[in-house]
Design a protein around this motif. Structure first.
Motif, mmCIF file in Angstrom:
data_model
loop_
_atom_site.group_PDB
_atom_site.id
_atom_site.type_symbol
_atom_site.label_atom_id
_atom_site.label_comp_id
_atom_site.label_asym_id
_atom_site.label_seq_id
_atom_site.Cartn_x
_atom_site.Cartn_y
_atom_site.Cartn_z
ATOM 1 N N ALA A 253 0.822 -1.398 -0.016
ATOM 2 C CA ALA A 253 0.011 0.257 -0.008
ATOM 3 C C ALA A 253 0.902 1.245 0.006
ATOM 4 O O ALA A 253 1.975 1.319 0.722
ATOM 5 C CB ALA A 253 -0.708 -0.014 1.162
ATOM 6 N N PHE A 254 0.376 2.232 -0.839
ATOM 7 C CA PHE A 254 0.961 3.246 -0.734
ATOM 8 C C PHE A 254 0.651 4.254 0.574
ATOM 9 O O PHE A 254 -0.342 4.140 1.222
ATOM 10 C CB PHE A 254 0.545 4.512 -1.828
ATOM 11 C CG PHE A 254 1.183 3.962 -3.240
ATOM 12 C CD1 PHE A 254 2.340 4.443 -3.895
ATOM 13 C CD2 PHE A 254 0.139 3.338 -4.035
ATOM 14 C CE1 PHE A 254 2.667 4.027 -4.986
ATOM 15 C CE2 PHE A 254 0.458 2.747 -5.118
ATOM 16 C CZ PHE A 254 1.822 3.129 -5.720
ATOM 17 N N ALA A 277 -0.666 7.283 6.962
ATOM 18 C CA ALA A 277 -1.763 6.464 6.985
ATOM 19 C C ALA A 277 -1.668 5.617 5.365
ATOM 20 O O ALA A 277 -0.914 6.052 4.659
ATOM 21 C CB ALA A 277 -3.185 7.362 6.810
ATOM 22 N N PHE A 278 -2.053 4.404 5.481
ATOM 23 C CA PHE A 278 -2.234 3.583 4.302
ATOM 24 C C PHE A 278 -3.138 4.010 3.348
ATOM 25 O O PHE A 278 -4.379 4.106 3.343
ATOM 26 C CB PHE A 278 -2.559 2.275 4.749
ATOM 27 C CG PHE A 278 -1.367 1.565 5.562
ATOM 28 C CD1 PHE A 278 -1.549 1.685 7.025
ATOM 29 C CD2 PHE A 278 -0.389 0.627 5.045
ATOM 30 C CE1 PHE A 278 -0.817 1.097 7.631
ATOM 31 C CE2 PHE A 278 0.619 0.461 5.710
ATOM 32 C CZ PHE A 278 0.643 0.391 7.109
ATOM 33 N N LEU A 355 -12.859 3.083 -0.652
ATOM 34 C CA LEU A 355 -12.332 3.882 -1.835
ATOM 35 C C LEU A 355 -10.855 3.393 -2.331
ATOM 36 O O LEU A 355 -10.054 3.910 -2.645
ATOM 37 C CB LEU A 355 -11.855 5.354 -1.324
ATOM 38 C CG LEU A 355 -13.353 6.164 -0.986
ATOM 39 C CD1 LEU A 355 -12.952 7.335 -0.228
ATOM 40 C CD2 LEU A 355 -14.280 6.090 -1.944
ATOM 41 N N GLY A 356 -10.889 1.971 -2.305
ATOM 42 C CA GLY A 356 -9.404 1.432 -2.862
ATOM 43 C C GLY A 356 -8.246 1.570 -1.804
ATOM 44 O O GLY A 356 -7.208 1.154 -1.934
ATOM 45 N N TYR A 357 -8.461 2.364 -0.512
ATOM 46 C CA TYR A 357 -7.573 2.313 0.495
ATOM 47 C C TYR A 357 -7.146 1.006 1.040
ATOM 48 O O TYR A 357 -8.028 0.167 1.554
ATOM 49 C CB TYR A 357 -7.965 3.226 1.508
ATOM 50 C CG TYR A 357 -7.647 4.755 1.007
ATOM 51 C CD1 TYR A 357 -6.640 5.794 1.508
ATOM 52 C CD2 TYR A 357 -8.658 5.404 -0.016
ATOM 53 C CE1 TYR A 357 -6.570 6.973 1.152
ATOM 54 C CE2 TYR A 357 -8.506 6.394 -0.255
ATOM 55 C CZ TYR A 357 -7.285 7.445 0.171
ATOM 56 O OH TYR A 357 -7.399 8.682 -0.265
ATOM 57 N N PHE A 501 1.719 10.641 -1.850
ATOM 58 C CA PHE A 501 1.885 9.574 -1.350
ATOM 59 C C PHE A 501 3.372 9.042 -1.639
ATOM 60 O O PHE A 501 3.910 9.682 -2.508
ATOM 61 C CB PHE A 501 1.121 8.358 -2.128
ATOM 62 C CG PHE A 501 -0.368 8.409 -1.881
ATOM 63 C CD1 PHE A 501 -1.014 7.793 -0.586
ATOM 64 C CD2 PHE A 501 -1.169 9.109 -2.742
ATOM 65 C CE1 PHE A 501 -2.093 7.951 -0.614
ATOM 66 C CE2 PHE A 501 -2.440 9.102 -2.486
ATOM 67 C CZ PHE A 501 -3.233 8.564 -1.390
ATOM 68 N N ALA A 502 3.978 8.524 -0.614
ATOM 69 C CA ALA A 502 5.543 8.361 -0.882
ATOM 70 C C ALA A 502 5.577 7.045 -1.947
ATOM 71 O O ALA A 502 4.835 6.293 -2.089
ATOM 72 C CB ALA A 502 5.888 7.736 0.715
#
Length: 515
Positions: A253-254, A277-278, A355-357, A501-502
């Motif tokens: 995960a980003f 946060a993921f 939301l795809g998180y 996002f990292a």
């Protein structure tokens, strides 16, 4: 004088006769001696044969006639009906390029017997394992995974020619077993996938009839006409990295670089998500646009004409597709290409959960969290990124020069009938390219290098832009049917809402062994 003359003549005739008698006697004596020696040798051989027969009676039977013993090597199998030539890549779609529908494979497979004693059977398969490293900017981990670019599997192929040498009737049964599959790993999990949860998965289970002059008809679960049309790749590095970015690390995960407001489900309410946060999983923003995949279908492939072949299939439920494949050699170049169109509007698209998180952006003023999901997920939240509920067009081509240099490109566009989680229109698309080089640096197998780039937009969220850059190398060991591979990949995601996002760094190394 006359009397003396007569006596002399008589003696002259008598002397040779006596000499002849002596010679015959000597020869007869020699023959008797040789006969006696031969009789002694025969008796000795009879004793040896009796001893061998006695020993054989004491040895248990380990194999039936025509079937080699367990420790036999380089044995020609003579049982009827014999075994089908085969290889680790089964017809018609798990090999690049085109070929006569239903034609036997060119390399001899492991010999096995047919229980029905009517069809020629082959057994083949592979094991493909890797060590996968991931770093999301905050955490890192090393996973022991099954490489689902080309998963661990085995297959049984059977064929008969009941009418003539050209018409074949056969079956294709292929099963994959994927312990700890690579696209469902997370960086935060502490345990691998439970071994008890690893079940065999059907990849192919169909029957077919084929003739090079009339084409091939297939019925059952298997490759649709559009399957793999986006994966034609002559670089030699396919097993290390290819257009399917998410198959390497789809569960990673980003992570948010800083605090940001993100939508809290349909309706657009915003909640404050803290730094770290993921965000979405890689598998929720990348998809290789792989047609209608494998499904319960009826499929027809035309005969090959000038290196071209058409195919179409109708899938249980109403979806359908069509594809054109090409395989040609022109001068110093080998070219393979494919294009396909699919209508999957008969399939239901699953709304994107959370939301795809992958986890929970938490910490808004009301103390609520995004769908109440654990903020440190041990399993990815993967969205429906298939062509379900859409029309899609995709294709690929790859060109290999005799010098070893290759160029591969793939892409696709999708027209979804659904909206994104915030009610906005989507225009999913994909562009992929790879530059490769391969050469025989070593006498035991070819070495291949590749560098690629993938750009994927709006797979589940309007405004999403995902990018991937990777390097890969594959070393073949021909005598062991083994490929050693390594690749390293950098992935980025830009989203219009939800902050930055990292990037994710992923690398793996492993081996695929075919049998």
């Amino acid at each position: 004088m006359a009397a003396y003359a007569s006596l002399a003549v008589g003696l002259s005739w008598a002397a040779p006769a006596a000499a002849a008698d002596d010679t015959d006697a000597a020869l007869l004596q020699q023959m008797r001696l040789q006969l006696k020696q031969s009789q002694q040798q025969i008796q000795a051989l009879q004793h040896q044969m009796n001893d061998l027969a006695h020993k054989l009676q004491q040895v248990p039977l380990v194999s039936t006639p025509g079937v080699p013993a367990p420790d036999a090597t380089s044995v020609v199998v003579t049982q009827q009906p014999g075994n089908l030539p085969g290889r680790s890549v089964g017809p018609p779609n798990t090999a690049t390029g085109v070929g006569s529908p239903g034609a036997p494979q060119p390399v001899a497979a492991a010999p096995i017997s047919s229980g029905a004693d009517k069809l020629r059977v082959s057994l083949s398969g592979q094991v493909d394992r890797a060590l996968l490293y991931g770093n999301d900017g905050r955490s890192s981990a090393l996973r022991n995974v099954d490489n689902i670019i080309s998963s661990t599997r085995f297959r049984l192929l059977a064929v008969a020619r009941p009418f003539d040498d050209d018409t074949t009737i056969g079956t294709n049964l292929e099963v994959e077993i994927r312990p700890n599959l690579s696209n469902q790993q997370t960086i935060t999990q502490s345990l691998p996938q439970a071994a008890g949860n690893v079940f065999p998965t059907i990849r192919q289970a169909d029957v077919y009839v084929a003739n090079p002059d009339y084409g091939g008809l297939r019925l059952g679960f298997g490759s649709t006409a559009s399957y793999l049309t986006n994966e034609f790749d002559l670089s030699g590095t396919f097993i290390a990295h290819y257009v399917g970015v998410a198959e390497m690390d789809g569960g990673f995960a980003f992570r948010q670089k800083g605090a940001a407001f993100v939508p809290n489900g349909p309706g657009g309410k915003l909640v404050l998500s803290p730094a770290g946060a993921f965000g979405p999983a890689v598998g929720s923003v990348f998809n290789n646009f792989g047609g209608l995949g494998r499904d319960d279908r009826i499929r027809y492939d035309t005969p090959v004409w000038e290196g071209m072949q058409l195919a179409t299939s109708y899938v249980d439920g109403g979806s359908y597709d069509a594809a054109l494949r090409l395989g040609r050699s022109i001068g110093d170049f080998r070219i393979i290409a494919a294009v396909a169109g699919e209508d999957a509007t008969h399939r239901n698209h699953t709304p994107t959960a959370n939301l795809g998180y992958a986890g929970v952006p938490t910490g808004d003023l009301d103390g609520t969290s995004l769908s109440g999901v654990n903020p440190a997920p041990n399993s990815p939240n993967l969205a429906d990124v298939s062509p379900n509920g859409s029309r899609q067009f995709d294709g690929s081509f790859s060109v290999l020069h005799d010098s070893g240099i290759s160029l591969t490109m793939s892409g696709g566009v999708r027209q979804p009938r659904y909206l994104d989680p915030l009610g906005k229109h989507l225009s999913p698309n994909l562009l992929y390219t790879k530059l490769g080089y391969q050469h025989d640096f070593f006498n035991f197998g070819r070495t291949a290098f590749g560098i690629d780039f993938a750009q994927q937009d709006e797979v589940i969220f309007a405004g999403d832009a995902a990018r991937s850059y990777s390097l890969g190398v594959v070393q073949n060991i021909d005598a062991a049917a083994t490929e050693l591979f390594f690749s390293v990949r950098r992935e980025t995601l830009t989203r219009k809402i939800g902050g930055e996002f990292a990037p994710i760094l992923a690398a793996w190394t492993g081996a695929r062994v075919r049998f």
